[in-house]
Design a protein around this motif. Structure first.
Motif, PDB file in Angstrom:
ATOM      1  N   GLU A 198     -25.891 -79.908 108.376  1.00 33.09           N
ATOM      2  CA  GLU A 198     -26.082 -81.316 108.716  1.00 33.09           C
ATOM      3  C   GLU A 198     -27.090 -81.494 109.840  1.00 33.09           C
ATOM      4  OE1 GLU A 198     -22.431 -83.283 109.468  1.00 33.09           O
ATOM      5  OE2 GLU A 198     -21.579 -82.879 107.484  1.00 33.09           O
ATOM      6  N   SER A 199     -27.161 -80.521 110.732  1.00 33.67           N
ATOM      7  CA  SER A 199     -28.097 -80.630 111.862  1.00 33.67           C
ATOM      8  C   SER A 199     -29.553 -80.583 111.395  1.00 33.67           C
ATOM      9  CB  SER A 199     -27.838 -79.505 112.876  1.00 33.67           C
ATOM     10  OG  SER A 199     -28.035 -78.238 112.268  1.00 33.67           O
ATOM     11  N   ASN A 200     -29.775 -80.000 110.211  1.00 35.38           N
ATOM     12  CA  ASN A 200     -31.135 -79.908 109.670  1.00 35.38           C
ATOM     13  C   ASN A 200     -31.389 -80.898 108.539  1.00 35.38           C
ATOM     14  OD1 ASN A 200     -31.977 -77.737 111.330  1.00 35.38           O
ATOM     15  ND2 ASN A 200     -30.972 -76.264 109.983  1.00 35.38           N
ATOM     16  N   TRP A 201     -30.458 -81.823 108.344  1.00 39.92           N
ATOM     17  CA  TRP A 201     -30.522 -82.657 107.146  1.00 39.92           C
ATOM     18  C   TRP A 201     -31.796 -83.497 107.064  1.00 39.92           C
ATOM     19  CZ3 TRP A 201     -27.998 -81.537 103.093  1.00 39.92           C
ATOM     20  CH2 TRP A 201     -27.909 -82.442 102.029  1.00 39.92           C
ATOM     21  N   GLY A 202     -32.319 -83.921 108.177  1.00 39.15           N
ATOM     22  CA  GLY A 202     -33.522 -84.747 108.127  1.00 39.15           C
ATOM     23  C   GLY A 202     -34.794 -83.986 108.405  1.00 39.15           C
ATOM     24  N   GLU A 203     -34.694 -82.670 108.537  1.00 42.80           N
ATOM     25  CA  GLU A 203     -35.845 -81.858 108.911  1.00 42.80           C
ATOM     26  C   GLU A 203     -36.392 -81.114 107.693  1.00 42.80           C
ATOM     27  OE1 GLU A 203     -37.258 -81.867 111.852  1.00 42.80           O
ATOM     28  OE2 GLU A 203     -35.779 -83.264 112.665  1.00 42.80           O
ATOM     29  N   ASP A 204     -37.444 -81.640 107.111  1.00 41.08           N
ATOM     30  CA  ASP A 204     -38.041 -80.983 105.951  1.00 41.08           C
ATOM     31  C   ASP A 204     -38.735 -79.680 106.329  1.00 41.08           C
ATOM     32  OD1 ASP A 204     -37.150 -83.208 104.715  1.00 41.08           O
ATOM     33  OD2 ASP A 204     -39.115 -83.981 104.120  1.00 41.08           O
ATOM     34  N   SER A 205     -39.141 -79.569 107.576  1.00 43.82           N
ATOM     35  CA  SER A 205     -39.920 -78.407 108.001  1.00 43.82           C
ATOM     36  C   SER A 205     -39.094 -77.124 108.044  1.00 43.82           C
ATOM     37  CB  SER A 205     -40.535 -78.660 109.383  1.00 43.82           C
ATOM     38  OG  SER A 205     -39.526 -78.905 110.345  1.00 43.82           O
ATOM     39  N   VAL A 206     -37.758 -77.228 107.981  1.00 43.36           N
ATOM     40  CA  VAL A 206     -36.934 -76.014 108.043  1.00 43.36           C
ATOM     41  C   VAL A 206     -37.063 -75.209 106.747  1.00 43.36           C
ATOM     42  CG1 VAL A 206     -35.291 -77.066 109.631  1.00 43.36           C
ATOM     43  CG2 VAL A 206     -34.851 -77.159 107.163  1.00 43.36           C
ATOM     44  N   PHE A 207     -37.513 -75.849 105.667  1.00 43.28           N
ATOM     45  CA  PHE A 207     -37.640 -75.165 104.380  1.00 43.28           C
ATOM     46  C   PHE A 207     -38.963 -74.414 104.290  1.00 43.28           C
ATOM     47  CE2 PHE A 207     -34.604 -78.507 103.309  1.00 43.28           C
ATOM     48  CZ  PHE A 207     -33.685 -77.820 102.526  1.00 43.28           C
ATOM     49  N   CYS A 208     -38.883 -73.208 103.750  1.00 42.54           N
ATOM     50  CA  CYS A 208     -40.099 -72.492 103.372  1.00 42.54           C
ATOM     51  C   CYS A 208     -40.440 -72.929 101.953  1.00 42.54           C
ATOM     52  CB  CYS A 208     -39.866 -70.977 103.424  1.00 42.54           C
ATOM     53  SG  CYS A 208     -41.252 -70.029 102.765  1.00 42.54           S
ATOM     54  N   LYS A 209     -41.612 -73.490 101.776  1.00 44.70           N
ATOM     55  CA  LYS A 209     -41.966 -74.067 100.477  1.00 44.70           C
ATOM     56  C   LYS A 209     -42.680 -73.079  99.550  1.00 44.70           C
ATOM     57  CE  LYS A 209     -42.039 -78.688 102.439  1.00 44.70           C
ATOM     58  NZ  LYS A 209     -42.710 -79.991 102.561  1.00 44.70           N
ATOM     59  N   GLU A 210     -42.999 -71.892 100.073  1.00 45.26           N
ATOM     60  CA  GLU A 210     -43.599 -70.861  99.231  1.00 45.26           C
ATOM     61  C   GLU A 210     -42.507 -70.032  98.576  1.00 45.26           C
ATOM     62  OE1 GLU A 210     -47.426 -68.972 100.745  1.00 45.26           O
ATOM     63  OE2 GLU A 210     -46.405 -69.523 102.607  1.00 45.26           O
ATOM     64  N   GLN A 211     -42.694 -69.711  97.309  1.00 47.15           N
ATOM     65  CA  GLN A 211     -41.698 -68.951  96.553  1.00 47.15           C
ATOM     66  C   GLN A 211     -42.198 -67.551  96.233  1.00 47.15           C
ATOM     67  OE1 GLN A 211     -41.089 -71.537  93.217  1.00 47.15           O
ATOM     68  NE2 GLN A 211     -40.251 -73.178  94.494  1.00 47.15           N
ATOM     69  N   ARG A 212     -41.252 -66.620  96.106  1.00 47.86           N
ATOM     70  CA  ARG A 212     -41.575 -65.210  95.870  1.00 47.86           C
ATOM     71  C   ARG A 212     -41.881 -64.911  94.409  1.00 47.86           C
ATOM     72  NH1 ARG A 212     -36.508 -62.182  97.351  1.00 47.86           N
ATOM     73  NH2 ARG A 212     -37.817 -60.332  97.569  1.00 47.86           N
ATOM     74  N   TYR A 213     -41.456 -65.790  93.520  1.00 51.33           N
ATOM     75  CA  TYR A 213     -41.631 -65.562  92.092  1.00 51.33           C
ATOM     76  C   TYR A 213     -42.223 -66.804  91.434  1.00 51.33           C
ATOM     77  CZ  TYR A 213     -38.148 -61.937  93.148  1.00 51.33           C
ATOM     78  OH  TYR A 213     -37.470 -60.887  93.705  1.00 51.33           O
ATOM     79  N   SER A 214     -42.690 -66.623  90.211  1.00 51.01           N
ATOM     80  CA  SER A 214     -43.088 -67.757  89.382  1.00 51.01           C
ATOM     81  C   SER A 214     -41.821 -68.282  88.716  1.00 51.01           C
ATOM     82  CB  SER A 214     -44.106 -67.307  88.331  1.00 51.01           C
ATOM     83  OG  SER A 214     -44.431 -68.379  87.472  1.00 51.01           O
ATOM     84  N   CYS A 215     -41.411 -69.501  89.082  1.00 52.46           N
ATOM     85  CA  CYS A 215     -40.081 -69.994  88.709  1.00 52.46           C
ATOM     86  C   CYS A 215     -40.132 -71.197  87.776  1.00 52.46           C
ATOM     87  CB  CYS A 215     -39.298 -70.405  89.957  1.00 52.46           C
ATOM     88  SG  CYS A 215     -39.074 -69.102  91.174  1.00 52.46           S
TER      89      CYS A 215
END
Length: 349
Positions: free
Chosen positions: A180-197
């Protein structure tokens, strides 16, 4: 199949329960209409095999508990068989034991499709928790093995923290991106993926899903969940102080009070304790589904994952209201066929 009402009548003297239609695993007819029979294939085409070898691709099937993920994964994997294998990404189903309570897909419904990380780990005080980091390591190894066989890995399960940990190029095990503490923080996500998904999101309207989940709990209880939990609580290991592993499975904490006090309460109190536990299981299961959908939306909106939504609402509604060929036809037309087209297009790219 022994009915739970019979168990109570013979051993606990509780009132008989109303029987519910079997809903455990969205078990539709195995004979879809002939006009769709052409969809079934038992080997990948040469073009798909080439695409698999050229780019290490994976298919991810997401969704709330009870939406039909397991059924869809087996449907798709069996139609690409032997070029598909399934990796479980449910954080409770990775543990050995309590198969009915954790609703693991039974062997006869797997259609000979190979499953990985399903009931493979023991939950103990020495290693009580299989963490997202553990899943990232174990699933990555399995994916490499599947790719070496020129097969397609299907990642299937409702634990979005596991899925994110596996797929993110940069994963920080110290940060819970879904807290919940990160709920409004989009920057916490890494948007690069390790595989073709290829992401398939099996979605069901929450009111319909909640109704289904409530009925599914009754069916699970009648199909062995109660007896399984009784045996579990007879084991001294159930007294462990750890609140991790299988002890977090919905059904265990809710029934703990009932089984721990079983010999010290009279029949009326026992019946009330049972009903209280069942209500709690139903409520907690519905709350779990709501949280899972919220996390999926975060992965779509904040992490930018390209989720292909497939609506299974009518199939789930039909599974409660009728059965047989009609349900199978709805599932094929609205869930299996669209998913098949998405996956084939992805593999051919």
């Amino acid at each position: 199949m022994r009915r739970l009402s019979d168990i109570f009548t013979k051993s606990h003297h509780f009132p008989r329960k109303k029987h519910h239609t079997s809903l455990i695993s969205l078990s539709f007819s195995k004979n879809p209409s002939s006009r769709r029979a052409h969809m079934t294939t038992h080997a990948a085409t040469p073009a798909i095999t080439t695409a698999i070898r050229r780019r290490k691709k994976i298919v991810v099937i997401m969704g709330a508990t009870g939406c039909g993920k397991s059924k869809l994964s087996v449907d798709l994997a069996s139609r690409f068989f032997p070029a598909s294998e399934i990796i479980n990404s449910d954080k409770i189903q990775v543990y050995r034991g309590l198969d009915a309570t954790t609703n693991k897909i039974p062997l006869h419904e797997r259609k000979n499709v190979r499953h990985h990380l399903l009931g493979e780990f023991d939950s103990s005080d020495s290693h009580p928790e299989f963490t997202p980091s553990d899943f990232r390591s174990s699933a990555s190894s399995v994916i490499s093995q599947i790719h070496s066989r020129r097969s397609v890995p299907f990642i299937v399960g409702g634990s979005n923290s596991f899925i994110y940990a596996l797929l993110s190029k940069k994963f920080n095990p110290e940060s819970d991106v879904f807290s919940e503490s990160n709920w409004g923080e989009d920057s916490v996500f890494c948007k690069e993926q390790r595989y073709s998904c290829c992401f398939l999101w099996v979605d069901v309207s929450l009111p319909v899903l909640n109704e289904y989940l409530v009925k599914r709990v009754d069916d699970m209880l009648e199909s062995g969940m109660f007896e399984e939990l009784a045996k579990y609580f007879e084991n001294p290991a159930s007294d462990s102080v750890s609140e991790c592993g299988l002890k977090k499975a919905i059904g265990v904490p809710e029934f703990e009070k009932y089984f721990k006090r079983f010999k010290s309460i009279d029949d009326e109190e026992r019946s009330m304790a049972y009903e209280e536990a069942v209500r709690a299981i139903k409520d907690n299961t519905c709350q779990l589904a709501k949280r899972q959908v919220g996390k999926i939306l975060r992965l779509r909106d904040a992490a930018g994952w390209d989720l292909k939504r497939v609506d299974a609402t009518e199939a789930v509604r039909a599974a409660m209201d009728c059965g047989g060929r009609k349900v199978a036809n709805i599932w094929e037309k609205q869930v299996a066929e669209p998913s098949m087209k998405i996956v084939k297009r992805f593999l051919m790219e």
